[in-house]
Design an enzyme around this catalytic site. Structure first.
Site, PDB file in Angstrom:
ATOM      1  N   LYS A  59       0.833  -1.203   0.000  1.00 13.18           N
ATOM      2  CA  LYS A  59       0.000   0.000   0.000  1.00 13.18           C
ATOM      3  C   LYS A  59       0.871   1.259   0.000  1.00 13.18           C
ATOM      4  CE  LYS A  59      -3.465  -0.302   2.903  1.00 13.18           C
ATOM      5  NZ  LYS A  59      -4.623  -0.652   2.073  1.00 13.18           N
ATOM      6  N   ARG A  99      -3.260   2.813   8.677  1.00 10.44           N
ATOM      7  CA  ARG A  99      -3.498   1.478   8.104  1.00 10.44           C
ATOM      8  C   ARG A  99      -2.211   0.670   8.117  1.00 10.44           C
ATOM      9  NH1 ARG A  99      -6.444   4.894   4.398  1.00 10.44           N
ATOM     10  NH2 ARG A  99      -8.629   4.219   4.198  1.00 10.44           N
ATOM     11  N   GLY A 144      -5.597 -10.783   9.075  1.00 13.87           N
ATOM     12  CA  GLY A 144      -5.088 -11.020  10.416  1.00 13.87           C
ATOM     13  C   GLY A 144      -4.291  -9.836  10.925  1.00 13.87           C
ATOM     14  N   MET A 193      -3.748  -5.595  11.504  1.00 12.31           N
ATOM     15  CA  MET A 193      -4.663  -4.622  12.097  1.00 12.31           C
ATOM     16  C   MET A 193      -5.547  -3.952  11.051  1.00 12.31           C
ATOM     17  SD  MET A 193      -3.891  -1.440  14.599  1.00 12.31           S
ATOM     18  CE  MET A 193      -4.217  -0.213  13.344  1.00 12.31           C
ATOM     19  N   ARG A 216      -7.484   2.160 -10.125  1.00 11.59           N
ATOM     20  CA  ARG A 216      -7.089   0.788 -10.436  1.00 11.59           C
ATOM     21  C   ARG A 216      -7.565   0.462 -11.841  1.00 11.59           C
ATOM     22  NH1 ARG A 216     -11.319  -1.791  -6.045  1.00 11.59           N
ATOM     23  NH2 ARG A 216     -13.131  -0.762  -6.923  1.00 11.59           N
ATOM     24  N   HIS A 219     -21.376 -34.774 -16.924  1.00 11.23           N
ATOM     25  CA  HIS A 219     -21.816 -35.079 -18.291  1.00 11.23           C
ATOM     26  C   HIS A 219     -22.559 -33.905 -18.908  1.00 11.23           C
ATOM     27  CE1 HIS A 219     -24.673 -36.770 -21.276  1.00 11.23           C
ATOM     28  NE2 HIS A 219     -23.584 -37.412 -21.660  1.00 11.23           N
ATOM     29  N   SER A 273      -2.357 -37.155 -27.628  1.00 13.36           N
ATOM     30  CA  SER A 273      -3.296 -36.098 -27.286  1.00 13.36           C
ATOM     31  C   SER A 273      -3.609 -36.276 -25.808  1.00 13.36           C
ATOM     32  CB  SER A 273      -4.559 -36.214 -28.137  1.00 13.36           C
ATOM     33  OG  SER A 273      -5.455 -35.191 -27.767  1.00 13.36           O
ATOM     34  N   TYR A 303      -0.674 -28.256 -30.498  1.00 11.04           N
ATOM     35  CA  TYR A 303      -2.004 -27.666 -30.585  1.00 11.04           C
ATOM     36  C   TYR A 303      -2.800 -27.960 -29.329  1.00 11.04           C
ATOM     37  CZ  TYR A 303      -3.834 -32.331 -31.528  1.00 11.04           C
ATOM     38  OH  TYR A 303      -4.177 -33.644 -31.402  1.00 11.04           O
TER      39      TYR A 303
END
Lengths: 910, 910
Positions: B60, B130, B139, B141, B374, B492, B802, B889
C-alpha cells in the site's frame, strides 16, 4: 547355475535377447574370421559347444552340449549354427554349399558312436530334428521325430526288433510330422486317413489299431503326402534331413515367427539353430524302459532317490498313467548296471547343478540315455528342508540356500492344506481364483448373519456370497472359509481373508447363487445349506464333500533356521498389517518388527460401535456428530490399548479413517428402518442420506483424508483415542509407540492442515495427561499419483511415507480392482500386463512413481522413513523392487510375514 | 504496469513473497548502512518512496507513493517502514527511539501541505492509520479512521463545518475503532451502548439518531472505553497516533497473522509498514462531494468518460444507493474547475497506466482528492474494443493489446446473454454452478424424451434433471438450456453443453426435482411443466419467468482484428472437439485448424443406431456381434464422410469407442423389455447382461482401448468406417485427413497390439479401394498416469499424443469428477486446491505428468505431434502451461476456439 536357464521367465529371456544384441557382431566376426564351422557335435567322442554359446547354438543346443560335457549319457547329436540360418536367408533361402557335407560327416560320427547306421535296415540310426533360437520362440518349426525311416528301413526295423507295431507306428508318425511340419500339409488330411482305417477295423482308440492297420496307415499317409506335396515321401534319409533343416531355417522368417519377434521386441538374433539328435527308444523290448525321478523327495525334501520307471515303454506311457510304473528302487533288481549308472548320474547332477534335479531317462536295449534334467519343482516344505540340508552337506552356502527357496511357498508351512494324496479322486466341481491359501470344508451359509448364527451353534460353515462387503465382516470371520462368485485377488473378500490367513476362493464364475433359497448351483448340480463343500485356497478348487486337512507346522526346525538366516541378511524390516490384538500377536510371533498398517475402520463395524458410527454419519449438525463420536471414543481407545499392548516396544502405524462413509450405512430397508428408529428419524431421512452418500466412482470419491478435511471432528476423535490409549499404556508401564498415518493425501497443503490439527490434538491430550515426552511421528500414505509426483513438497510435512500400492496401482493404471475381471484375463493372455499388477508391483509404471517419490522425499527430508503397506508388501518380486527403492520396511498380512522376511533377505542378497 | 499489482491473485502474491526473501538482506543492509530513515513522506511537496520499494514500504505504501509521484492529488501522508516494525519486535515491542520525532516532523509537513493542524480546533488535520505489508495479509490490524479527534477538536470541527452531525459521527466512529482495533475492546460493548441510545430515541437505523444522540453516544463510548481499557480515551492526537502505530506493529506478531504466514508459507518478510494519511471528506457541505468513474465505458469500451457523483456525500453513500447519483457529465455545471482537473486526471491516468482506469475521488470544500485508481473491470465486448482502439491511439502495441484481453471473456461475444439491465429486478431463485455460458428461458421438461417431443411441437423447453447421462443426449440437444441439481463443471451435462455452446447450469443443489410428477421445488416454491424459468450460464442463476436475450456478435470488426493478431503471434494451433458436421463447420468458422477430438460414441446414440449398438452388446457370440457391427458400419461411415467433408483439407482426429458399454444399455424396465423384444431374447437376459456390465468404479473399468482388446471387432468396424469414408471423400475430390486415436492406453503393448490391428485394417481397406497413398497417422490419448510415466515406450508406437487431461486429472488426483461435489467446496475454501483442477490444469501435479510425457515422448520420437483435448484445451491458464510444454495444438469445444486462439497468442507472447 546353468540349469536355471531352463526355468527362465519370459522377461528374463527377453533381457537376454537384448543383451545378446551386442554379442552378435563379435560372434559373426568370429565366424567370418575362421573357416566357417557350421556344425557342432555333442556326444561321448567329443563335445564342441559350450553353455555360453547360446547366440551361436541356440538355447537348446548350448544346453545339450552342457549336459553332454559333464558326462551325462545324453543321446548324441549335433547342432547347426544360427549363423548358418543367416547365411541361408542371405543366400536367397538356399543352404550354404558344403553344409550338407559337414552334416554327413557328423552323421558318420553319430553312427560310429551308436553303432547304428543312417538308412540301415537292421540297425538304423533315427534322429529328431528341432529348431532352437537363442530365445524360446513360438511360431518356429515343431519337432520332427523318427527321421531316417523309409519303406525299407521300417521293414528292417520291424524284423530286427521283432516289434512291427513299434516300427510302423514310428513310421506313420514320421510321415505325418514330416508332411505337416516340413512340407505344410494340413494335419486334418492325415487325421481323415487315420479315421478311415479305424472305422475299417471298428476301433475307436489310436492304440487299438492292429499291426496290419498301421502298415496300411503308412501307405495311406504316403498317398496323402504325395497328393498334397506333389511328389512321393522321400525314401532317402539324407534327403529327409536336408528338407527338415531347410524347413527349420525357412520357419525363422515365417509370418508367425517374425510377428512374434516384432511384438516381443526380440532383436539382435541372426537366426535359429537346428538340433539333430539320435532317437532313443524305451519300448524296444524287456531290456528297454523309461522313467522319471527326482534326486530328492520333492514333497518332503528328504535326501532319497525318488521316482518311477516302466519296462518296455515310452515316456508318454509313464505320464498317461495307463500302466502302473514301478518305484525307482526296484530298478536294481531289473538291471543292476543301469541302476548303478543312474545313481552315479544322480550324484553327478547334484554336484554339478548344486540343486535337486528332476530327470527323465530312457533305457534302450540296456543302454541308459538321459533325456532331460532340470531343477526339480518342490513344495514349500521340501524347499526349506532341501536348502537347509544342502548347507549342512556343504553343497551350497547360506546365501544360496536363502535365494533358492521360493519365498511365497513358505505360507504352505503355516496354513492347513489338503494334501495331493487326499485330493486324489476328490470331485472338483469348478475352480475359482485362489485368493487366500489354506483349506476348508464346511456346510454352506449364504449370508454373514447366517454364518455367525450357525457357527455359534457349533457348525463349521463355508460362507458363500456373490461378493462380500464390509457389512459381512463378522460372518466372514466366523466362517471356516469364504467362497465368492465374483471379484479378484484384491476384492474385499480376498483382502480381508488374506489378512486373517483364512482360506478363500473368489471369482468362481460357475457358481450360480440363490441366497434367498439358500442354494448354489454349479454346472447343473445344486447344493443347499446342509451340503458340505471344500475349498482349496492355494489352487482355487471347489470340491464336493469334506477332505482331511494337513495340520500346519509352527516356525521351528529347518523353517526357524531359514528365518534366522533371513534376519541375518535382510536389510529391510518387515511389519504386519493388523487391526486387532490377536492379529498383532500373531504377527509378532511370525517376526514382525511393528505394525505398518492398523486400519481403524475395521473397528467401526463391531456390533457395539456400528450404531454410533451410523448416527454420526446421519447427523446433519456438528454437535450431533460430536455426540456420536464421543460415544465411539472409549471403544477406539480400548482397541488401541489392546494393540499397543500386544506390540509393546514396537511401532504401530495407525491409519485414520479411510473408506467412504457409505460403506458404513445399511443398504437394506430393514436395517435402514432399525437405524431410523434408533436415531429417531424417519426411514425416508435415512434413505435420503444413503442416496446422498452414493457415488459414481467411490474409489475416487469422498474418502481418506478428504473425510478429515470436511469432518475434522472425526480426525480429532481418532487422534484423541490413539494418544489417550498410549497414555493409558504408559501409565501401566507399557511402552506404546503409536505413529499416526493420514491416508489418501494428494497435496502438501491437505497434509499440512490435517497435520496441524493432529499435532494440536496430540499436544492437548499429552498436556492433559502430563506426558510431554511421548513422540508420535505423523506421516502419510502415498497412494495417489499426485502425491508421488509432488513427494518433495509432501515430505516437508511428513515424518514418514507408507506406499499404499493397492490404490496407487488402481489410479496409475486406471484399473478398478473390483472391475478388472472383465478384461484382465485377456490382458494377461495377450501379455499386455505380465502379471496381475495388484499381485506383483508394476515396476515400470507404478514402480517408477514409487521410486520417484522415494528420491524426492528423501531429497527434502533425509531421514524420511519409507515403507509399503499395500498387498505388494508380501509379494517377493515386489519386495525385491522395494529393496532397490531403499525402503526401510514392508508391511504385509501376518501370515505373509515369514514370506516377506525371506524375500527381504533374498532382495538384500541381490 | 504498477496498477496491476492491486489485482494480483493470491498465488502471485505468494510468489512475490518468496522472491522477496532474497531482497530482504539487501534492504536490511541498506537500512543499516545509512542513518536509519524510518518514515517516507508522500505529498505535493515531496514523495520519498517509489513503486519498487514494496519490501520497505509495503504494498500500500509503495502504491500511494507511486500515485502521488505521477501528480495525482492523493491525500498526502507518510509511511513508516517495515524495518521499523522489525526494530520494534527486536527491541521487545518498543518503538525505536527517535521514531516519534520523525513522525512529528512528517505531521508538520502534512499540516503545511494541507493548511490544517493536528489537534487544531478550527481546522483540524485528521488522519487514517493502516497497516500494509509487502504481501496482503488477513489477520493484520484493521484501519483506524478520523484519528486526531478529541473532545475539544470535535467541538471545534462541529462549529467550523456547521455540521455537528458530521463531526460527532466521525468522533464516535474513532472511539469505537480505536477501542476495538487498537486497544482490543470487544466491539459488542460499543454496539450495546449504541443500541441503548437508539432505543432511547426510539429509532432503528443508525442514521436516524439525531445530533444530540450522537453527542451522548460519544460520551457513552468513552465510558465503555474507560471501563475496558482502564484509562480514558486519549485526548492527545499524537498519543493516539503513537498507540495506533504500536498496535499495527504488535499485530504483525499476533496469532492470526503468524498462523496465516505459516499456512501460506509467506517467508522473508521483516514486518509490516504503517500508512498514515490525511482524511478527506466529501460530506463537508455543498462544495464537497464524492464520485466514482471509469476512464472509458466499461460495458461497451467506448472512449467516453463514464461515472457518477454525489454532492455533499461520503463514498459509501454512492455505493449504498440511498441517494441517486448524478452522471459525471453534469459535474462541469457543479464545479468547472474540479471538472477540468478531473479530465486532466483521466488523461494522465490513461497515459501513465496505458489502460482504462476505475477511479474514486472526493472533493473536500472544492479540493479534489484521488482516493484510488485501479485498472477498470470491463466485459468482453469492452475489453476487445478498448484494446483495439488503444492500439489505434498508439497508447499500446498489438502485443500489449492481446495480452490485456481476458481471453475467457471472448465467449461473451459469441453466446446470447441476459444483460445486467434486464436482470435488474428479476427474481433469482437460486444459483447453481455456471457450467456453460449463454442464456436461456423455457418451459420445463423433466426427461429427455419429453424435451424432444415438446420441442418438436414448437415449445422452447428447459431440460431439468438430477443429472444427465448419454441416454439423454437427444433431449439435451433439443432443449434451449440444461439445468441439473447435481454435478460439477465437468459433469456429463456440463461437458456436453460446453461442446455445443448450449447454456447450462449444473449442481443447483436447492432444486428438489420430482420427475414423475413433473415438478421442481426451489426454496418452497414449486414449478411445473407449464411454468417458465430462465438460466444464466455465465452466473449460474436460476430466474423466475422469461428474460430478453442479447443477440451474439459474429467474428467481425474489432473481434476479427483481435483474432488476426492472435494468429500472427500464436505458435500453437487450435483445433476443436466436434462430433458432427455442424459442430465441425462452426469450429472452422471460428478458426479451428482441425478437429482434435471426434468422439465416435456420440454417434452411437442416434435413434437409428442405438438398437444395433445394443444388440451388439447383448451378443454373446462373436458372429452375432459382427452382424450387429455390420449394421452400424454404414452409419459410422456416413457420419465420417460428413465430418471429413466439413473439415476438408484439415486433420480430423477420430477417437475410437471410449465409454463403458453399460452407458449404451437401457436401465429402465420398459426400455429393457423393448430391447429384449427387438433382440429376440427375454427381459431376464437383458437384465442379466445389464447387471453384468455394472461396475463399482466405471471410470476405472472396462472402457477405452480395453474394449478394443476384448472386442477387437468393434475397433475393426470403426477403423473400416473411417478409412472407407476417407476413400469415399477422395473419390469425390474431397481431401479427407483422418487421424486415428486410441483412447485410455496405459502400456506400450496395449497400443502396439491395437495399432497393429488398426494398421492391418487400414491397409486392407486402402488396398480394396486402391488408394495406397493415403497416410493415416495413428496415435493415442495420454490420460492414464501410467501412460505419462512410460511415455517414452508408448511414443515408439504412437505418431501423436493427445493429452486427455480430464481423465488424467481424475486419476492423478484420485478425484471422480462426478463425486467431488461433497468435498471440493471445502478444498477450494481451505486453499487445498487453488482452482478446480478440472477447470484449470493443476500445473504442479497433473502438469508435471504432462510435461514429463512430452519430454519422454519427444526424446524417443522427435517429430511426435503433441496436443491436448481435455476441457483444459479451452482454458487460458492451462493453455499458457501447454505452451511451455511445447504442445503443437490445443483442442477445445467450438465456442471456446476464439478464446483458445487468443490464449495461445498470449502464451506465445509470454
Amino acid at each position: 547355475m546353468p540349469a536355471m536357464t531352463t526355468r527362465r521367465t519370459k522377461s528374463s529371456r527377453t533381457q537376454a535377447a537384448r543383451k545378446s544384441g551386442t554379442k552378435k557382431t563379435r560372434t559373426a566376426a568370429d565366424a567370418r574370421g575362421r573357416a566357417t564351422k557350421r556344425v557342432y557335435y555333442f556326444g561321448a567322442s567329443k563335445t564342441e559347444g559350450r553353455i555360453d554359446q547360446k547366440m551361436l547354438l541356440g538355447g537348446k543346443g548350448a544346453n545339450l552340449a552342457d549336459m553332454t560335457s559333464i558326462g551325462l549319457p545324453v543321446p548324441p547329436g549335433f547342432t547347426i549354427t544360427t549363423e548358418t540360418c543367416a547365411e541361408y536367408s542371405r543366400g536367397g533361402n538356399r543352404l550354404p554349399s558344403g553344409l550338407m557335407d559337414e552334416v554327413r560327416r557328423n552323421i558318420t560320427l553319430l553312427e560310429r558312436e551308436l553303432g547304428k547306421k543312417f538308412g540301415d535296415r537292421r540297425n538304423p540310426l533315427l534322429v529328431s530334428v528341432r529348431s532352437g533360437a537363442a530365445v524360446s520362440m513360438p511360431g518356429m518349426m515343431d519337432t520332427v521325430l523318427n527321421l531316417g525311416l523309409t519303406d525299407e528301413v521300417v521293414a528292417g526295423l520291424a524284423a530286427t526288433t521283432g516289434n512291427p507295431r513299434f516300427a510302423y507306428d514310428a513310421y506313420r508318425r514320421l510321415i505325418n510330422m514330416f508332411g505337416d511340419v516340413v512340407m505344410g500339409v494340413d494335419h486334418h488330411h492325415f487325421e481323415h486317413a487315420f479315421n478311415a482305417i479305424k472305422s475299417r477295423y471298428g476301433v475307436k482308440e489310436d492304440t487299438a489299431v492292429p499291426e496290419d492297420g498301421l502298415k496300411e496307415l503308412c501307405i495311406a499317409y504316403q498317398s496323402v503326402y504325395r497328393q498334397h506335396v506333389g511328389e512321393p515321401f522321400p525314401q532317402d534319409p539324407l534327403r529327409q534331413l536336408e528338407q527338415a533343416v531347410q524347413a527349420v531355417f525357412r520357419s525363422w522368417n515365417g509370418e508367425r515367427a517374425v510377428a512374434y519377434r516384432r511384438i516381443n521386441e526380440i532383436k539382435g538374433l541372426v537366426g535359429t539353430a537346428v538340433n539333430v539328435q539320435a532317437m532313443a527308444y524305451g519300448n524296444m523290448g524287456e531290456d528297454s524302459g523309461t522313467g522319471v525321478a527326482f534326486t530328492r523327495d520333492p514333497s518332503t525334501g528328504e535326501n532319497v532317490f525318488y521316482g518311477e520307471f516302466l519296462v518296455n515303454a515310452q515316456g508318454e506311457d509313464v505320464v498317461a498313467g495307463i500302466r502302473t510304473p514301478r518305484p525307482i528302487s526296484e530298478m536294481e533288481a531289473w538291471n543292476a548296471t543301469v541302476w548303478k549308472q543312474l545313481l552315479a548320474v544322480r550324484k553327478k547332477l547334484e554336484r554339478h547343478y548344486r540343486d535337486m534335479q528332476d530327470i527323465e531317462f530312457t533305457v534302450e536295449r540296456g543302454r541308459l540315455f538321459m533325456l532331460q534334467t532340470r531343477t526339480g519343482k518342490r513344495n514349500g516344505v521340501a524347499s526349506v528342508r532341501t536348502a537347509v540340508e544342502m548347507v549342512r552337506e556343504r553343497l551350497i552356502d547360506e546365501r544360496t540356500a536363502l535365494k533358492r527357496i521360493p519365498a511365497g511357498d513358505l505360507v504352505q508351512l503355516l496354513l492347513p492344506c489338503f494334501s495331493e494324496q487326499d485330493k486324489r479322486g476328490a470331485e472338483v466341481l469348478t475352480r475359482g481364483i485362489a485368493a487366500s491359501p489354506g483349506a476348508a470344508s464346511g456346510t454352506l451359509a449364504f449370508s454373514a448373519s447366517e454364518a455367525v448364527e450357525r457357527t455359534n451353534a457349533g457348525e463349521s460353515v463355508l460362507l458363500i456370497r456373490r461378493e462380500t462387503s464390509p457389512e459381512d465382516v463378522a460372518g466372514m470371520h466366523k466362517a471356516v472359509g469364504i467362497l465368492t462368485s465374483t471379484g479378484g485377488k484384491t476384492s474385499h473378500a480376498a483382502v480381508v481373508a488374506v489378512g486373517w490367513g483364512k482360506c478363500c476362493v473368489v471369482g468362481a464364475g460357475d457358481l450360480s447363487i440363490d441366497a434367498d433359497a439358500g442354494t448354489v448351483t454349479i454346472h447343473g448340480r445344486t447344493f443347499g445349506r446342509s451340503d458340505t463343500l471344500s475349498i482349496d485356497g492355494s489352487t482355487g478348487e471347489v470340491i464336493v464333500g469334506a477332505l482331511p486337512r494337513t495340520v500346519p507346522q509352527s516356525i521351528s526346525g529347518d523353517f526357524a533356521q531359514v528365518m534366522k538366516w533371513s534376519q541375518k541378511y535382510a536389510t529391510m524390516g518387515v511389519r504386519a498389517n493388523a487391526d486387532t490384538p490377536a492379529d498383532a500377536r500373531r504377527a509378532r510371533e511370525f517376526g514382525a518388527i511393528g505394525i505398518g498398517l492398523c486400519r481403524t475402520e475395521h473397528m467401526f463395524f463391531e456390533a457395539d460401535r456400528i450404531q454410533a458410527v451410523r448416527q454420526m454419519i446421519l447427523s446433519e449438525r456438528l454437535s450431533d456428530r460430536e455426540t456420536a463420536l464421543a460415544r465411539l471414543l472409549p471403544f477406539q481407545r480400548a482397541d488401541f490399548v489392546g494393540i499397543f499392548t500386544a506390540m509393546e516396544g514396537l511401532p504401530v502405524t495407525v491409519r485414520l479413517l479411510d473408506p467412504p462413509l457409505h460403506e458404513f450405512v445399511p443398504h437394506e430397508e430393514a436395517a435402514q428402518q432399525s437405524l431410523a428408529d434408533a436415531a429417531g428419524v424417519t426411514l425416508a431421512d435415512v434413505q435420503r442420506r444413503v442416496a446422498q452418500l452414493h457415488e459414481a466412482n467411490p474409489m475416487l470419491g469422498h474418502r481418506g483424508c478428504r473425510l478429515a478435511v470436511t469432518y475434522p471432528e472425526i480426525l480429532v476423535m481418532q487422534v484423541r483415542a490413539i494418544v489417550e490409549a498410549a497414555a493409558d499404556c504408559h501409565a501401566d508401564g507399557v511402552d506404546a509407540r503409536p505413529e499416526i498415518m493420514i491416508p489418501l493425501v494428494g497435496t502438501r497443503r491437505e497434509l499440512a492442515i490435517l497435520r496441524e490439527l493432529t499435532e494440536r490434538t496430540v499436544t492437548e491430550v499429552l498436556a492433559q495427561r502430563n506426558l510431554r515426552k511421548l513422540q508420535i511421528p505423523i506421516g502419510t500414505m502415498i497412494e495417489i499419483p499426485r502425491a508421488a509426483v509432488t513427494a518433495d513438497e509432501i515430505a516437508e510435512v511428513a515424518e514418514f511415507f507408507s506406499f499404499g500400492t493397492n490404490d496407487l496401482t488402481q489410479m496409475t493404471f486406471g484399473f478398478s480392482r473390483d472391475d478388472i475381471g472383465s478384461f484382465m484375463p485377456a490382458y494377461l493372455e495377450k501379455g499386455i500386463v505380465e502379471k496381475d499388477p495388484f499381485q506383483s508391483i508394476d515396476v515400470h509404471g507404478v514402480g517408477s512413481l514409487v521410486s520417484m517419490a522415494c528420491a524426492k522425499g528423501r531429497a527434502k527430508r533425509a531421514k524420511l522413513k519409507l515403507g509399503v503397506c499395500g498387498e505388494h508388501g508380501g509379494d517377493p518380486a515386489s519386495i525385491r523392487f522395494f529393496q532397490k527403492c531403499g525402503l526401510d520396511y514392508v508391511s504385509c498380512s501376518p501370515f505373509r510375514v515369514p514370506v516377506a522376511r525371506l524375500s527381504a533377505a533374498q532382495a538384500a542378497l541381490g
